[in-house]
Design an enzyme around this catalytic site. Structure first.
Site, PDB file in Angstrom:
ATOM      1  N   ASP A 107       0.848  -1.174   0.000  1.00 11.07           N
ATOM      2  CA  ASP A 107       0.000   0.000   0.000  1.00 11.07           C
ATOM      3  C   ASP A 107       0.893   1.236   0.000  1.00 11.07           C
ATOM      4  OD1 ASP A 107      -1.987   1.821   0.439  1.00 11.07           O
ATOM      5  OD2 ASP A 107      -2.998   0.618   1.955  1.00 11.07           O
ATOM      6  N   ASP A 197      -3.028   2.280  -5.899  1.00  9.99           N
ATOM      7  CA  ASP A 197      -1.953   2.456  -4.916  1.00  9.99           C
ATOM      8  C   ASP A 197      -1.775   1.244  -4.008  1.00  9.99           C
ATOM      9  OD1 ASP A 197      -4.283   2.659  -3.472  1.00  9.99           O
ATOM     10  OD2 ASP A 197      -3.539   4.234  -2.181  1.00  9.99           O
ATOM     11  N   GLU A 198      -2.334   0.134  -4.360  1.00  6.16           N
ATOM     12  CA  GLU A 198      -2.124  -1.048  -3.531  1.00  6.16           C
ATOM     13  C   GLU A 198      -2.341  -2.317  -4.330  1.00  6.16           C
ATOM     14  OE1 GLU A 198      -5.465  -2.229  -0.769  1.00  6.16           O
ATOM     15  OE2 GLU A 198      -5.840  -0.080  -0.971  1.00  6.16           O
TER      16      GLU A 198
END
Length: 575
Positions: A107, A197-198
């Site tokens: 993350d 984003d992860e």
DNA sequence: GCGGATCAC
DNA sequence: TATGGTGATCCGC
């Protein structure tokens, strides 16, 4: 009976405040004084249509909870809980626990905000947000004031008057995101992104091949990401895709996992949102450990709560399979837009038209078409409604989208509307090469024809690559009814026309809607039965799995890149 | 199939 | 003054 003059702070109001403060409240970034923050939020929100709608939804939830408690009390009157059976379920789940895989959840730390700091280092250490009318990401400095993602920006500004507001720079995020993902792919080519984003990685093979411990491997990964992008990334290592993230290595044994779950707030479990949290809390469940304590209640109300899934959660058992999103898994494509409320019919239709144009362009770029259209609209009261209609033709042109959308919308008017959206489902992949190729490969049939020379017959008979102008028969020949009560033998070609012979593979192909999988298949006569066998088999397998089922993979986010690489960065505003 | 709700990000 | 967009899933009907 009289009401108390001063109602005590209820579960309901507490939950409502949480919502207004942003869904992520209480997760990270210790706020200075949550009481002050709550008061400011309540003051600013009070009386707004948004607030009133949230209040209404909360009241309905409270009613639902009362109903559930009533049901529970009724059910507990009678015997009928088989605790032994629950124990058996637990033992069975436990015996199926797979600790052989090393799964990493990574993350990026406040991704949007970090990218903005890279673009403009003077932002470092300042309270700022990235977003529009709603906060997407708050810098750590801003979080100290109680600013959270999901919060209305004007409220954020009230909480922190010196707050700097930055508009999204999607193309920058997309670029950085792709960089990070490609770095992570070195550790597992099957990486499963879960947003920009992860994502999830299975590093089992990588660790073995490079003789690394999981911790070393993740150290490498994080160093590589930082070295190549200057972004920091947190990661959690576990035997499955459970949370939490952060720098954490959950030991790979069942005792450690269950013990870790014991105090884990139920809200942290993926899939348990604000509503489920309140429902579970109403019967006493706050943590994953409480699931066991209240297993009898849950068992009685299996339908409401889903016993097996909760037992799995209690044990900390989740999917440990990491797969990249498959294009063919996409279920829908849509577009929606919010605007200052409009009541004028012509102006509303104009908005609908804009949405249609956007959707057409998205569908064209990603090469999808579909036959079910769902209109969504939100009133100025924030109430949301949907209206859908399925058709016997593939729809992707904006004129067609608009016609169908209008047909769904007009009967609803007059209304004062603040959002219009359209979504297309029952998709067909226009990019997909001739499906018979795939089937043939599967059965290792010889004589595959060149996909470039293939001819397809679309149900609408229009716009297909290489398709001849439709005959009248084709134009009318459309999809089979979706449900075939009489079974597979009813399958018939949607067009009886044979295709012009391919010199290399002269054979007849037909387009069918398979009555089992409901997918359109272009297929030769002799392989139709094979396809049906396959489908029926697949269904049988799925049914057999019913008992074991929901060890679900994390939700697949189809076509993430298509979404994130598209939007261009607008000029940046700083206010 | 349709519509409402919930959820993740 | 003012509270997003995309996609998935589940349930009840």
């Amino acid at each position: 009976m009289s009401m108390p003059a001063e109602p005590p702070p209820s579960q309901e109001t507490a939950s409502l405040v949480k919502r207004l403060a942003g869904p992520s409240t209480g997760k990270a970034g210790l706020a200075k004084d949550q009481e002050d923050i709550n008061r400011i939020i309540a003051d600013v929100s009070k009386g707004s249509r948004f607030y009133e709608n949230e209040k209404k939804k909360d009241k309905e939830l409270t009613k639902k909870i009362e109903h559930i408690l009533h049901l529970r009390d009724e059910l507990t009157q009678r015997p009928g809980v088989d605790l032994l059976k629950i124990e058996a379920s637990l033992r069975k789940l436990e015996s199926e626990r797979d600790l052989s895989q090393t799964i990493v959840h990574f993350d990026l730390d406040s991704f949007f905000a970090s990218v903005e700091v890279l673009n403009d280092p003077t932002l470092a250490g300042k309270p700022f947000i990235v977003g529009g009318s709603v906060v997407s990401t708050a810098s750590y400095e801003a979080r100290k004031y109680g600013v959270r993602s999901g919060m209305a920006s004007f409220i954020a500004k009230k909480l922190c008057p010196q707050l700097i507001s930055i508009s999204h720079g999607y193309s920058d995020y997309s670029e950085m995101s792709q960089k990070v993902m490609s770095i992570c792919k070195r550790y597992d080519p099957s990486l499963c992104p879960a947003g920009c984003d992860e994502g999830y990685l299975n590093i089992t093979a990588y660790c073995a091949e490079h003789d690394l411990s999981a911790d070393e491997c993740v150290q490498h990964l994080r160093s590589a990401v930082f070295a190549e992008t200057k972004l920091t990334v947190s990661a959690g290592i576990a035997a499955n895709t459970n949370k939490p993230n952060g720098q954490f290595h959950l030991p790979f044994n069942s005792e450690a996992i269950t013990s870790f779950m014991r105090d884990l707030p139920i809200r942290r479990v993926p899939g348990i949102g604000r509503v489920s949290e309140r429902l579970l809390e109403s019967i006493g469940i706050k943590t994953c450990g409480d699931i066991y304590t209240y297993r009898a209640t849950i068992s009685l109300m299996d339908k409401q709560f889903g016993l097996l899934h909760l037992l799995r959660t209690h044990l900390g058992i989740a999917s440990n399979s990491v797969q990249p999103p498959q294009r063919e898994e996409r279920k829908s494509i849509g577009a929606e837009r919010t605007f200052p409320p409009l009541a004028d019919k012509q102006k509303i239709l104009e908005k609908l038209n804009e949405v249609c144009a956007e959707l057409e362009s998205d569908m064209e770029e990603t090469q999808w078409t579909g036959r079910t259209i769902t209109l969504k609209y939100k009133l100025d009261s924030f109430e949301v409604f949907t209206r859908a209609k399925s058709h016997n033709r593939w729809i992707s042109k904006k004129e067609d989208l608009f016609a169908v959308g209008q047909e769904l919308l007009l009967p609803e008017l007059p209304l004062s509307i603040r959002l219009i959206g359209l979504r297309v489902t029952k998709l067909k992949d226009l990019r997909e090469p001739d499906p018979s190729i795939g089937i043939k490969r599967f059965f290792e049939t010889t004589n595959s024809s060149s996909p470039n020379k293939k001819r397809k017959v679309s149900p609408s008979g229009q716009d297909e690559l290489n398709a001849d102008p439709p005959t009248e028969d084709e134009t009318l020949a459309t999809l089979l009814p979706q449900h075939q009560p009489d079974g597979p033998q009813n399958a018939r070609p949607t067009s009886s026309r044979s295709v012009k012979p391919d010199p290399e593979a002269p054979r007849e192909t037909h387009t069918y809607i398979c009555p089992v999988c409901e997918k359109e298949v272009t297929i030769e006569n002799q392989t139709l039965n094979e396809h049906l066998d396959l489908c029926l088999n697949r269904n049988a397998i799925r049914q057999a799995q019913g008992e074991v089922k929901p060890v679900r993979a994390p939700p697949k986010q189809g076509d993430i890149w298509e979404r994130w690489t598209k939007k261009a960065s607008g000029s940046k505003k700083r206010t």
